[in-house]
Write an enzyme that holds these catalytic residues in place. Structure first.
Site, short mmCIF file in Angstrom:
data_model
loop_
_atom_site.label_atom_id
_atom_site.label_comp_id
_atom_site.label_asym_id
_atom_site.label_seq_id
_atom_site.Cartn_x
_atom_site.Cartn_y
_atom_site.Cartn_z
CB THR A 131 -1.18 0.10 0.88
OG1 THR A 131 -0.57 0.11 2.59
CG2 THR A 131 -2.03 -1.36 0.91
CG ASN A 185 -0.33 8.48 8.29
OD1 ASN A 185 -0.56 7.31 8.04
ND2 ASN A 185 1.51 8.72 8.01
CB THR A 201 -2.12 -1.92 7.45
OG1 THR A 201 -2.63 -0.99 8.80
CG2 THR A 201 -2.78 -1.63 6.01
#
Length: 391
Positions: free
Chosen positions: A152, A386, A186
């Site tokens: 990702t 983020n 993740t």
């Protein structure tokens, strides 16, 4: 950070094949749907996130794990986490497994799944199901396409391998860059081996291996809804010495854990904390990981500041027993504290910290146990990544 090794020629162990494709799940158009398939049923071990908001894939995999039946395949989507999606998400996850199982002519209970991406979004099932239908057409033995397809925010694929004395191999791959504080278990970590390993022995050893590797890595202190680690052994290479196998498996997992930490979002340096003199291995790991997750210590590492007080603070709140009269701290091999401050060349130590890996050694002074954890520095880029993740 140094560049990644060349994995272009790395293949999966015998009896395993993999496929990856761009199914349109990611807006980028990058590969986002993949699978690994075994020609034989696999003994397996699994660890999943301790998060109480675990994703549908983790919940279903746990149920299959309790059943103990062998596996034939793993299917991964890297675009949508399918977490916090209720009963619809659970059905979609099952349908994803069933779609691949149907094409492979195996039972859906022989396929585990993994999903990663944005939480709270439903899977685009038309693309997932269409992709599952065509994935087997792409099956081959190359490991790199699968490793790339599960990424990702990673900046590079993560792969590692070990070769055993009987020729059996272990090939591991992982993804993870942010939301890394697994506590599993993740982050994904998968290992595939053609060694013949008895499932009971594999499952007995796996929690300890996870504790010393993936549970010893942290990027930002946030445990994902989708974290999981699994090892699949299809036995195609025949019987293997169990001790040799488990040592090699831990080596592969440790390599992958370090790669995850080094590729932390916005990272420029790998942070390694080695703790000795602890009352137990669990306390050594707790002290090391608390250091690695400390924003203050991570910031000091980013600025090449040998501020050992950040280490003293972190071990003190870690819950590990510490004898301050025997406590010792070194930075890049230079002693800076031993029951009190030591004289050292701060400028020279700072200069030594301007490298790919910064190592702190800490002796708690209360026992003989040891442990090691890995993290990364904290940079402005982490905040930027983020802040803009979904927009």
């Amino acid at each position: 950070m140094t560049g990644a090794p060349d994995f272009s020629r790395l293949t999966f162990p015998q009896g395993f094949r993999a496929a990856a494709m761009a199914a349109g799940i990611k807006q980028s158009g990058n590969p986002d749907l993949s699978c690994v398939v075994s020609d034989h049923g696999c003994a397996w071990a699994f660890a999943g996130t301790r998060s109480t908001t675990a994703a549908a894939c983790v919940t279903r995999n746990r149920e299959l794990y309790a059943g103990g039946a062998p596996l034939r395949a793993l299917m991964v989507n890297a675009g949508v986490a399918n977490a916090a999606t209720g009963q619809k998400g659970a059905r979609d996850n099952l349908d994803m497994a069933d779609a691949l199982a149907s094409v492979l002519a195996v039972g859906e209970q022989e396929v585990i799944t993994a999903s990663t991406g944005i939480i709270g979004h439903l899977l685009p099932m038309d693309r997932v199901l269409s992709g599952a239908e065509h994935l087997p057409e792409e099956l081959g033995d190359a490991a790199l396409p699968f490793a790339a397809a599960i990424m990702t925010t990673d900046t590079r694929p993560k792969l590692a391998q070990a070769v055993l004395s009987n020729g059996a191999r272990i090939v591991g791959t992982a993804k993870g860059s942010g939301m890394i504080h697994p506590d599993m278990a993740t982050m994904f970590a998968f290992a595939f081996t053609d060694a013949a390993v008895e499932q009971t022995a594999l499952r007995e050893a796996f929690p300890g291996i996870v504790a010393r590797t993936f549970n010893a890595v942290t990027v930002d202190g946030d445990t994902s809804t989708n974290d999981m680690a699994a090892v699949l052994a299809n036995g195609a290479a025949g019987e293997t010495d169990l001790t040799e196998f488990l040592t090699a498996l831990e080596s592969v997992m440790r390599d992958l854990a370090r790669q995850i930490a080094a590729d932390g979002e916005g990272a420029s340096r790998l942070l390694t904390v080695r703790v000795t003199g602890a009352a137990s291995e669990a306390e050594a790991l707790a002290a090391a990981r608390t250091c690695c997750v400390s924003p203050l210590l991570k910031s000091a590492v980013h600025g090449a500041d040998p501020n050992w007080g950040r280490v003293i603070m972190a071990v003190g709140r870690s819950g590990a027993q510490v004898d301050v009269e025997k406590l010792k701290v070194s930075v890049q091999g230079v002693p800076v504290f031993a029951a009190g401050p030591l004289n050292y060349d701060a400028a020279a130590v700072s200069q030594s910290m301007k490298t790919d890996e910064v190592v702190f050694d800490v002796d708690l002074g209360v026992g003989t146990a040891q442990g090691e954890a890995w993290g990364c520095d904290l940079s402005a880029e982490y905040v930027s990544i983020n802040a803009d993740y979904t927009t």
